[in-house]
Motif scaffolding. Sequence first.
Motif, PDB file in Angstrom:
ATOM      1  N   SER A 153      85.429  70.151  82.382  1.00 21.88           N
ATOM      2  CA  SER A 153      84.320  69.747  81.534  1.00 21.88           C
ATOM      3  C   SER A 153      83.767  68.394  81.979  1.00 21.88           C
ATOM      4  CB  SER A 153      84.781  69.680  80.076  1.00 21.88           C
ATOM      5  OG  SER A 153      83.734  69.274  79.247  1.00 21.88           O
ATOM      6  N   GLN A 154      84.664  67.448  82.252  1.00 20.70           N
ATOM      7  CA  GLN A 154      84.235  66.113  82.697  1.00 20.70           C
ATOM      8  C   GLN A 154      83.558  66.188  84.057  1.00 20.70           C
ATOM      9  OE1 GLN A 154      84.469  63.061  80.955  1.00 20.70           O
ATOM     10  NE2 GLN A 154      83.034  62.542  82.572  1.00 20.70           N
ATOM     11  N   TRP A 155      84.095  67.014  84.943  1.00 18.65           N
ATOM     12  CA  TRP A 155      83.525  67.151  86.287  1.00 18.65           C
ATOM     13  C   TRP A 155      82.100  67.697  86.207  1.00 18.65           C
ATOM     14  CZ3 TRP A 155      81.707  70.952  89.566  1.00 18.65           C
ATOM     15  CH2 TRP A 155      81.571  70.585  90.897  1.00 18.65           C
ATOM     16  N   ILE A 156      81.901  68.713  85.376  1.00 17.18           N
ATOM     17  CA  ILE A 156      80.566  69.302  85.213  1.00 17.18           C
ATOM     18  C   ILE A 156      79.625  68.297  84.550  1.00 17.18           C
ATOM     19  CG2 ILE A 156      79.258  71.089  83.996  1.00 17.18           C
ATOM     20  CD1 ILE A 156      81.697  72.951  84.520  1.00 17.18           C
TER      21      ILE A 156
ATOM     22  N   TYR B  35      77.632  80.527  82.337  1.00 19.36           N
ATOM     23  CA  TYR B  35      78.248  81.696  82.958  1.00 19.36           C
ATOM     24  C   TYR B  35      78.278  81.483  84.461  1.00 19.36           C
ATOM     25  CZ  TYR B  35      77.426  83.648  78.376  1.00 19.36           C
ATOM     26  OH  TYR B  35      77.418  83.856  77.029  1.00 19.36           O
ATOM     27  N   LEU B  36      79.488  81.566  85.038  1.00 21.62           N
ATOM     28  CA  LEU B  36      79.671  81.353  86.469  1.00 21.62           C
ATOM     29  C   LEU B  36      80.423  82.539  87.055  1.00 21.62           C
ATOM     30  CD1 LEU B  36      80.948  77.653  86.261  1.00 21.62           C
ATOM     31  CD2 LEU B  36      78.614  78.409  86.686  1.00 21.62           C
ATOM     32  N   ASP B  37      80.117  82.875  88.307  1.00 20.77           N
ATOM     33  CA  ASP B  37      80.874  83.945  88.954  1.00 20.77           C
ATOM     34  C   ASP B  37      82.256  83.423  89.326  1.00 20.77           C
ATOM     35  OD1 ASP B  37      80.804  82.736  91.616  1.00 20.77           O
ATOM     36  OD2 ASP B  37      78.720  83.404  91.731  1.00 20.77           O
ATOM     37  N   ASP B  38      83.163  84.340  89.686  1.00 23.10           N
ATOM     38  CA  ASP B  38      84.562  83.977  89.947  1.00 23.10           C
ATOM     39  C   ASP B  38      84.708  82.959  91.077  1.00 23.10           C
ATOM     40  OD1 ASP B  38      85.377  85.655  87.919  1.00 23.10           O
ATOM     41  OD2 ASP B  38      85.783  87.359  89.255  1.00 23.10           O
TER      42      ASP B  38
ATOM     43  N   ILE C 177      83.685  79.537  89.803  1.00 20.54           N
ATOM     44  CA  ILE C 177      84.717  79.027  88.881  1.00 20.54           C
ATOM     45  C   ILE C 177      85.861  78.400  89.679  1.00 20.54           C
ATOM     46  CG2 ILE C 177      86.543  79.743  87.273  1.00 20.54           C
ATOM     47  CD1 ILE C 177      84.263  80.068  85.660  1.00 20.54           C
ATOM     48  N   GLN C 178      86.289  79.066  90.737  1.00 18.79           N
ATOM     49  CA  GLN C 178      87.388  78.536  91.564  1.00 18.79           C
ATOM     50  C   GLN C 178      86.972  77.223  92.227  1.00 18.79           C
ATOM     51  OE1 GLN C 178      90.536  79.513  91.557  1.00 18.79           O
ATOM     52  NE2 GLN C 178      89.828  80.959  90.010  1.00 18.79           N
ATOM     53  N   GLN C 179      85.720  77.134  92.665  1.00 17.54           N
ATOM     54  CA  GLN C 179      85.243  75.897  93.284  1.00 17.54           C
ATOM     55  C   GLN C 179      85.218  74.754  92.274  1.00 17.54           C
ATOM     56  OE1 GLN C 179      81.456  76.930  94.996  1.00 17.54           O
ATOM     57  NE2 GLN C 179      82.373  78.029  96.714  1.00 17.54           N
ATOM     58  N   VAL C 180      84.790  75.047  91.047  1.00 21.15           N
ATOM     59  CA  VAL C 180      84.769  74.027  89.994  1.00 21.15           C
ATOM     60  C   VAL C 180      86.192  73.570  89.695  1.00 21.15           C
ATOM     61  CG1 VAL C 180      84.293  73.595  87.552  1.00 21.15           C
ATOM     62  CG2 VAL C 180      82.601  74.769  88.963  1.00 21.15           C
TER      63      VAL C 180
ATOM     64  N   GLN D  15      88.846  73.672  91.608  1.00 24.28           N
ATOM     65  CA  GLN D  15      89.381  72.915  92.736  1.00 24.28           C
ATOM     66  C   GLN D  15      88.765  71.515  92.796  1.00 24.28           C
ATOM     67  OE1 GLN D  15      88.970  74.856  96.532  1.00 24.28           O
ATOM     68  NE2 GLN D  15      89.710  73.066  97.664  1.00 24.28           N
ATOM     69  N   SER D  16      87.454  71.439  92.636  1.00 15.02           N
ATOM     70  CA  SER D  16      86.777  70.144  92.701  1.00 15.02           C
ATOM     71  C   SER D  16      87.219  69.222  91.572  1.00 15.02           C
ATOM     72  CB  SER D  16      85.263  70.340  92.651  1.00 15.02           C
ATOM     73  OG  SER D  16      84.822  71.039  93.786  1.00 15.02           O
ATOM     74  N   ALA D  17      87.375  69.765  90.375  1.00 17.21           N
ATOM     75  CA  ALA D  17      87.830  68.965  89.238  1.00 17.21           C
ATOM     76  C   ALA D  17      89.251  68.468  89.470  1.00 17.21           C
ATOM     77  CB  ALA D  17      87.731  69.768  87.956  1.00 17.21           C
ATOM     78  N   ALA D  18      90.109  69.342  89.997  1.00 20.70           N
ATOM     79  CA  ALA D  18      91.496  68.950  90.273  1.00 20.70           C
ATOM     80  C   ALA D  18      91.540  67.846  91.328  1.00 20.70           C
ATOM     81  CB  ALA D  18      92.296  70.167  90.732  1.00 20.70           C
ATOM     82  N   GLU D  19      90.729  67.979  92.368  1.00 19.38           N
ATOM     83  CA  GLU D  19      90.684  66.950  93.419  1.00 19.38           C
ATOM     84  C   GLU D  19      90.188  65.615  92.875  1.00 19.38           C
ATOM     85  OE1 GLU D  19      88.270  68.622  96.500  1.00 19.38           O
ATOM     86  OE2 GLU D  19      89.825  70.065  97.106  1.00 19.38           O
ATOM     87  N   ALA D  20      89.257  65.668  91.916  1.00 12.95           N
ATOM     88  CA  ALA D  20      88.722  64.443  91.312  1.00 12.95           C
ATOM     89  C   ALA D  20      89.623  63.923  90.203  1.00 12.95           C
ATOM     90  CB  ALA D  20      87.325  64.706  90.763  1.00 12.95           C
ATOM     91  N   LYS D  21      90.664  64.703  89.858  1.00  9.93           N
ATOM     92  CA  LYS D  21      91.628  64.341  88.802  1.00  9.93           C
ATOM     93  C   LYS D  21      90.944  64.138  87.459  1.00  9.93           C
ATOM     94  CE  LYS D  21      95.070  62.641  91.886  1.00  9.93           C
ATOM     95  NZ  LYS D  21      95.293  61.714  92.896  1.00  9.93           N
ATOM     96  N   VAL D  22      90.007  65.040  87.153  1.00  9.81           N
ATOM     97  CA  VAL D  22      89.329  65.049  85.857  1.00  9.81           C
ATOM     98  C   VAL D  22      89.320  66.485  85.351  1.00  9.81           C
ATOM     99  CG1 VAL D  22      87.859  63.044  86.338  1.00  9.81           C
ATOM    100  CG2 VAL D  22      87.022  65.336  86.873  1.00  9.81           C
ATOM    101  N   SER D  23      89.016  66.640  84.072  1.00  8.19           N
ATOM    102  CA  SER D  23      88.915  67.994  83.517  1.00  8.19           C
ATOM    103  C   SER D  23      87.683  68.689  84.097  1.00  8.19           C
ATOM    104  CB  SER D  23      88.808  67.939  81.998  1.00  8.19           C
ATOM    105  OG  SER D  23      87.555  67.378  81.620  1.00  8.19           O
TER     106      SER D  23
END
Length: 76
Positions: free
Chosen positions: A28-31, A7-10, A13-16, A18-26
Amino acid sequence: MAQITIYLDDELIQQVKQSAAEAKVSQSQWIADLIRQHCHTDWPLSVREMAGSWQVFPQQEETRAEQGKDIPREPL
């Protein structure tokens, strides 16, 4: 493969996202990658700090000196 619910706050969630998109991974993969980075497979610091703490530690020859000699092996 197992699933975990977190459970993550809004804002987080946006930071995750953005970070996943920048890393070009899903997401789930980023986490999963982040968790791998923080899971330790080496010795704890308290154990590593004990290295060299014994002033006199017997050498292999000293510990085996009283065991006698080995019997030679017979040829094959």
